[in-house]
Design a protein around this motif. Structure first.
Motif, PDB file in Angstrom:
ATOM      1  N   GLU A  31       0.780  -1.088  -0.084  1.00  0.00           N
ATOM      2  CA  GLU A  31       0.072   0.011  -0.035  1.00  0.00           C
ATOM      3  C   GLU A  31       0.875   1.186  -0.040  1.00  0.00           C
ATOM      4  OE1 GLU A  31      -4.063   1.492   2.199  1.00  0.00           O
ATOM      5  OE2 GLU A  31      -2.516   0.641   3.411  1.00  0.00           O
ATOM      6  N   GLN A  32       1.970   1.136   0.781  1.00  0.00           N
ATOM      7  CA  GLN A  32       2.694   2.447   1.036  1.00  0.00           C
ATOM      8  C   GLN A  32       3.472   2.576  -0.467  1.00  0.00           C
ATOM      9  OE1 GLN A  32       4.936   0.913   4.168  1.00  0.00           O
ATOM     10  NE2 GLN A  32       3.827   2.689   5.776  1.00  0.00           N
ATOM     11  N   LYS A  33       3.958   1.501  -1.132  1.00  0.00           N
ATOM     12  CA  LYS A  33       4.574   1.550  -2.398  1.00  0.00           C
ATOM     13  C   LYS A  33       3.565   2.096  -3.509  1.00  0.00           C
ATOM     14  CE  LYS A  33       7.523  -2.403  -1.850  1.00  0.00           C
ATOM     15  NZ  LYS A  33       8.004  -3.731  -2.019  1.00  0.00           N
ATOM     16  N   GLU A  34       2.398   1.855  -3.197  1.00  0.00           N
ATOM     17  CA  GLU A  34       1.404   2.670  -4.149  1.00  0.00           C
ATOM     18  C   GLU A  34       1.107   3.851  -3.913  1.00  0.00           C
ATOM     19  OE1 GLU A  34      -1.000   2.741  -7.270  1.00  0.00           O
ATOM     20  OE2 GLU A  34      -0.024   1.032  -6.600  1.00  0.00           O
ATOM     21  N   PHE A  35       1.129   4.438  -2.565  1.00  0.00           N
ATOM     22  CA  PHE A  35       1.071   6.022  -2.275  1.00  0.00           C
ATOM     23  C   PHE A  35       2.399   6.475  -3.068  1.00  0.00           C
ATOM     24  CE2 PHE A  35      -1.029   4.573   2.234  1.00  0.00           C
ATOM     25  CZ  PHE A  35      -2.130   4.518   1.388  1.00  0.00           C
ATOM     26  N   LEU A  87      -3.969   8.837   6.873  1.00  0.00           N
ATOM     27  CA  LEU A  87      -2.776   7.944   6.708  1.00  0.00           C
ATOM     28  C   LEU A  87      -1.843   8.137   8.033  1.00  0.00           C
ATOM     29  CD1 LEU A  87      -2.098   8.162   3.067  1.00  0.00           C
ATOM     30  CD2 LEU A  87      -3.317   6.603   4.100  1.00  0.00           C
ATOM     31  N   SER A  88      -0.577   7.350   7.919  1.00  0.00           N
ATOM     32  CA  SER A  88       0.148   7.387   9.167  1.00  0.00           C
ATOM     33  C   SER A  88       1.434   8.496   8.893  1.00  0.00           C
ATOM     34  CB  SER A  88       0.955   5.869   9.233  1.00  0.00           C
ATOM     35  OG  SER A  88       1.757   5.899   8.335  1.00  0.00           O
ATOM     36  N   ARG A  89       2.181   8.495   9.818  1.00  0.00           N
ATOM     37  CA  ARG A  89       3.406   9.478   9.739  1.00  0.00           C
ATOM     38  C   ARG A  89       4.253   9.165   8.707  1.00  0.00           C
ATOM     39  NH1 ARG A  89       2.642  14.713  12.065  1.00  0.00           N
ATOM     40  NH2 ARG A  89       1.313  14.427  13.938  1.00  0.00           N
ATOM     41  N   LEU A  90       4.399   7.796   8.928  1.00  0.00           N
ATOM     42  CA  LEU A  90       5.408   6.885   7.835  1.00  0.00           C
ATOM     43  C   LEU A  90       4.835   7.513   6.378  1.00  0.00           C
ATOM     44  CD1 LEU A  90       7.754   5.387   7.123  1.00  0.00           C
ATOM     45  CD2 LEU A  90       6.678   3.474   7.559  1.00  0.00           C
ATOM     46  N   ASP A  91       3.513   7.003   6.110  1.00  0.00           N
ATOM     47  CA  ASP A  91       2.837   7.049   4.852  1.00  0.00           C
ATOM     48  C   ASP A  91       3.159   8.435   4.549  1.00  0.00           C
ATOM     49  OD1 ASP A  91       1.916   4.541   5.230  1.00  0.00           O
ATOM     50  OD2 ASP A  91      -0.035   5.338   5.988  1.00  0.00           O
ATOM     51  N   THR A  92       2.905   9.655   5.334  1.00  0.00           N
ATOM     52  CA  THR A  92       3.185  10.802   5.114  1.00  0.00           C
ATOM     53  C   THR A  92       4.513  11.404   4.438  1.00  0.00           C
ATOM     54  OG1 THR A  92       1.442  11.611   6.605  1.00  0.00           O
ATOM     55  CG2 THR A  92       2.822  13.350   5.876  1.00  0.00           C
ATOM     56  N   SER A  93       5.473  10.791   5.311  1.00  0.00           N
ATOM     57  CA  SER A  93       7.066  10.847   4.898  1.00  0.00           C
ATOM     58  C   SER A  93       7.308  10.606   3.539  1.00  0.00           C
ATOM     59  CB  SER A  93       7.909  10.261   5.914  1.00  0.00           C
ATOM     60  OG  SER A  93       9.282  10.447   5.672  1.00  0.00           O
ATOM     61  N   VAL A  94       6.881   9.206   3.448  1.00  0.00           N
ATOM     62  CA  VAL A  94       6.903   8.715   1.949  1.00  0.00           C
ATOM     63  C   VAL A  94       6.381   9.367   0.747  1.00  0.00           C
ATOM     64  CG1 VAL A  94       6.389   6.882   0.466  1.00  0.00           C
ATOM     65  CG2 VAL A  94       7.234   6.373   2.754  1.00  0.00           C
ATOM     66  N   ILE A  95       5.362  10.330   1.068  1.00  0.00           N
ATOM     67  CA  ILE A  95       4.560  10.794   0.102  1.00  0.00           C
ATOM     68  C   ILE A  95       5.550  12.275  -0.017  1.00  0.00           C
ATOM     69  CG2 ILE A  95       2.537  12.304  -0.478  1.00  0.00           C
ATOM     70  CD1 ILE A  95       0.877   9.852   1.000  1.00  0.00           C
ATOM     71  N   PHE A  96       5.695  13.025   1.086  1.00  0.00           N
ATOM     72  CA  PHE A  96       6.447  14.100   0.910  1.00  0.00           C
ATOM     73  C   PHE A  96       7.754  13.942   0.190  1.00  0.00           C
ATOM     74  CE2 PHE A  96       3.822  15.972   4.491  1.00  0.00           C
ATOM     75  CZ  PHE A  96       2.733  16.744   3.630  1.00  0.00           C
ATOM     76  N   GLU A  97       8.572  12.867   0.551  1.00  0.00           N
ATOM     77  CA  GLU A  97       9.771  12.724  -0.038  1.00  0.00           C
ATOM     78  C   GLU A  97       9.529  12.590  -1.654  1.00  0.00           C
ATOM     79  OE1 GLU A  97      13.518   9.414  -0.643  1.00  0.00           O
ATOM     80  OE2 GLU A  97      12.131   9.217   1.195  1.00  0.00           O
ATOM     81  N   GLU A 322      12.211   6.124  10.908  1.00  0.00           N
ATOM     82  CA  GLU A 322      12.198   5.622  12.286  1.00  0.00           C
ATOM     83  C   GLU A 322      11.481   6.700  13.302  1.00  0.00           C
ATOM     84  OE1 GLU A 322      12.604   3.373  15.675  1.00  0.00           O
ATOM     85  OE2 GLU A 322      12.475   2.742  13.429  1.00  0.00           O
ATOM     86  N   ALA A 323      11.664   7.780  12.969  1.00  0.00           N
ATOM     87  CA  ALA A 323      11.174   8.970  13.705  1.00  0.00           C
ATOM     88  C   ALA A 323       9.872   8.942  13.420  1.00  0.00           C
ATOM     89  CB  ALA A 323      11.942  10.201  13.604  1.00  0.00           C
ATOM     90  N   ALA A 324       9.443   8.830  12.209  1.00  0.00           N
ATOM     91  CA  ALA A 324       8.005   8.990  11.888  1.00  0.00           C
ATOM     92  C   ALA A 324       7.091   7.920  12.606  1.00  0.00           C
ATOM     93  CB  ALA A 324       7.925   8.962  10.443  1.00  0.00           C
ATOM     94  N   THR A 325       7.551   6.624  12.478  1.00  0.00           N
ATOM     95  CA  THR A 325       7.166   5.576  13.310  1.00  0.00           C
ATOM     96  C   THR A 325       6.902   5.868  14.732  1.00  0.00           C
ATOM     97  OG1 THR A 325       7.907   4.257  11.516  1.00  0.00           O
ATOM     98  CG2 THR A 325       7.218   3.112  13.695  1.00  0.00           C
ATOM     99  N   ALA A 326       7.936   6.162  15.459  1.00  0.00           N
ATOM    100  CA  ALA A 326       7.885   6.530  16.787  1.00  0.00           C
ATOM    101  C   ALA A 326       6.935   7.513  17.118  1.00  0.00           C
ATOM    102  CB  ALA A 326       9.391   7.035  17.248  1.00  0.00           C
TER     103      ALA A 326
END
Length: 403
Positions: A31-35, A87-97, A322-326
């Motif tokens: 799912e994250q790869k699709e985002f 979505l999660s903070r990790l999802d968000t980081s992936v999208i903004f990158e 890791e920070a996003a997950t925390a």
């Protein structure tokens, strides 16, 4: 096969292997790869072709951002019942990158807008959430975060903008500095002083554009981040309904800091996107640029530099994720990790982009080449959302107070 041919093949192998590293998809769910793919495609098709024009003409690309909102990027970590993507903070980081590979400046503003929407969603009551969040998530309206003042930057708790309560309104007086979107946005999440000195005297109110007493300074001329306007936001006897206060009186500083924990992950993620793009640009340049009768990709010094750049990018990405997950899990080490991620990623990613410019030689200094814009756009990431000096203070304070 000659040693020279073997060296050439090995250098091409190393450079091609970098392509796999730069996919940034390792460790992500399907799912994250699709985002991520959606964000990369949007960056490539809707942002990158216009990045230079937005920078040079200082265009605030409203319609492009509304297209991004149609993909769910206007309220990425806002709850779905008010229009967010949930979505999660990790999802968000992936999208903004991924988005930042197309335009750092525009993505950085989208990240600030998302932070404001999250603050209203998280700390607002149901009436406030329903009033503001749907239009923010669709980006029919845009938001700005108002904490910094001319006399209080790193020392945010010393802010002076006052909010005197008179009946069912607060009367705001003071000014905010360096406000992204200032003057062009519709909703201002403002930290103001309703009580005594210090952080416990600060409250958070939402001020809507068009409110009497709200005005703006001149548009600032900046080194980078030119696709988003920056102005002072000025309050002169500006009457704001008490119903626009988020949380209770005195909670504003805590709300602001919780917003910034996520903001630091967001801005670090934008730095990752710039570095990601610059490593690719440097690699492509080395493969085609010839000096002394052969391509630069055969130069071992430059091979090693590129390898260091890719290594630092991957290390930065791992720390940010890791920070996003925390932060998502509300772990006890979240604040320190968010500060570490912001410090490390923004410093290292700027160095990566700067090295990519150096690898381009004189061409890197021309505005025809995107690498110089990435350098200009991410330099400010070491300053905003808490300077990197303040990040060191937060990290060391937490280390020294651990039991």
């Amino acid at each position: 096969m000659s040693d020279r041919h073997l060296c050439t093949l090995l250098s091409l192998y190393v450079l091609c292997a970098l392509c796999s590293l730069l996919t940034a998809a390792h460790g992500l769910t399907d799912e994250q790869k699709e985002f991520q793919k959606v964000a990369f495609d949007f960056a490539a098709n809707e942002m990158a072709p216009h990045m230079a024009e937005w920078d040079q003409k200082e265009i605030f690309p409203v319609e492009t951002m509304r297209k991004a909102a149609q993909l769910g990027f206007g309220g990425i970590y806002v709850q779905p019942d008010v229009g967010g993507s949930g979505l999660s903070r990790l999802d968000t980081s992936v999208i903004f990158e991924a988005l930042s590979t197309g335009c750092v400046s525009t993505t950085a503003y989208i990240s600030i807008h998302n932070m404001c929407a999250w603050m209203i969603d998280t700390f607002g009551n149901n009436e406030q959430r329903e009033k503001f969040c749907p239009d923010l998530c669709s980006m029919e309206k845009f938001a700005s975060y108002c904490l910094t003042e001319p006399g209080s930057g790193s020392d945010a708790a010393s802010l002076l903008t006052s909010a005197q309560r008179k009946g069912d309104h607060y009367i705001l007086n003071g000014s905010k500095a360096f406000i992204s979107g200032g003057g062009d946005t519709d909703v201002y999440v403002v930290m103001c002083r309703t009580g005594s000195k210090g952080p416990k005297g600060i409250s958070c109110v939402v001020v809507e554009k068009g409110t009497p007493g709200l005005s703006f300074g001149k548009k600032e001329q900046k080194v980078g981040w030119n696709s988003q306007p920056t102005r002072a936001v000025i309050f002169e006897d500006c009457a704001v309904p008490v119903t626009n206060r988020l949380g209770e009186e005195g909670q504003g500083f805590s709300i602001a800091m919780k917003g910034l924990n996520g903001g630091r992950i967001n801005i670090a993620s934008c730095s990752l996107g710039a570095a990601h793009a610059c490593v690719q640009l440097a690699r492509d340049h080395l493969l085609v640029r010839k000096q002394f009768g052969e391509t630069l990709s055969n130069n071992q010094f430059l091979q090693f530099k590129l390898a260091e750049m890719a290594t630092k990018l991957v290390a930065s990405r791992l720390l940010v994720r890791e920070a996003a997950t925390a932060l998502q899990e509300n772990r006890s080490d979240a604040v320190s990790l968010c500060s570490m991620a912001k410090l490390f990623a923004t410093d290292e990613c700027f160095n990566i982009c700067n090295q990519a410019l150096q690898m381009h030689g004189g061409y890197g200094y021309l505005k025809d080449y995107a690498v110089q814009q990435f350098v200009r756009d991410i330099r400010v990431h070491q300053i905003l959302e808490g300077t990197n000096e303040v990040m060191r203070m937060i990290i060391s304070r937490n280390l020294l107070t651990e039991s």
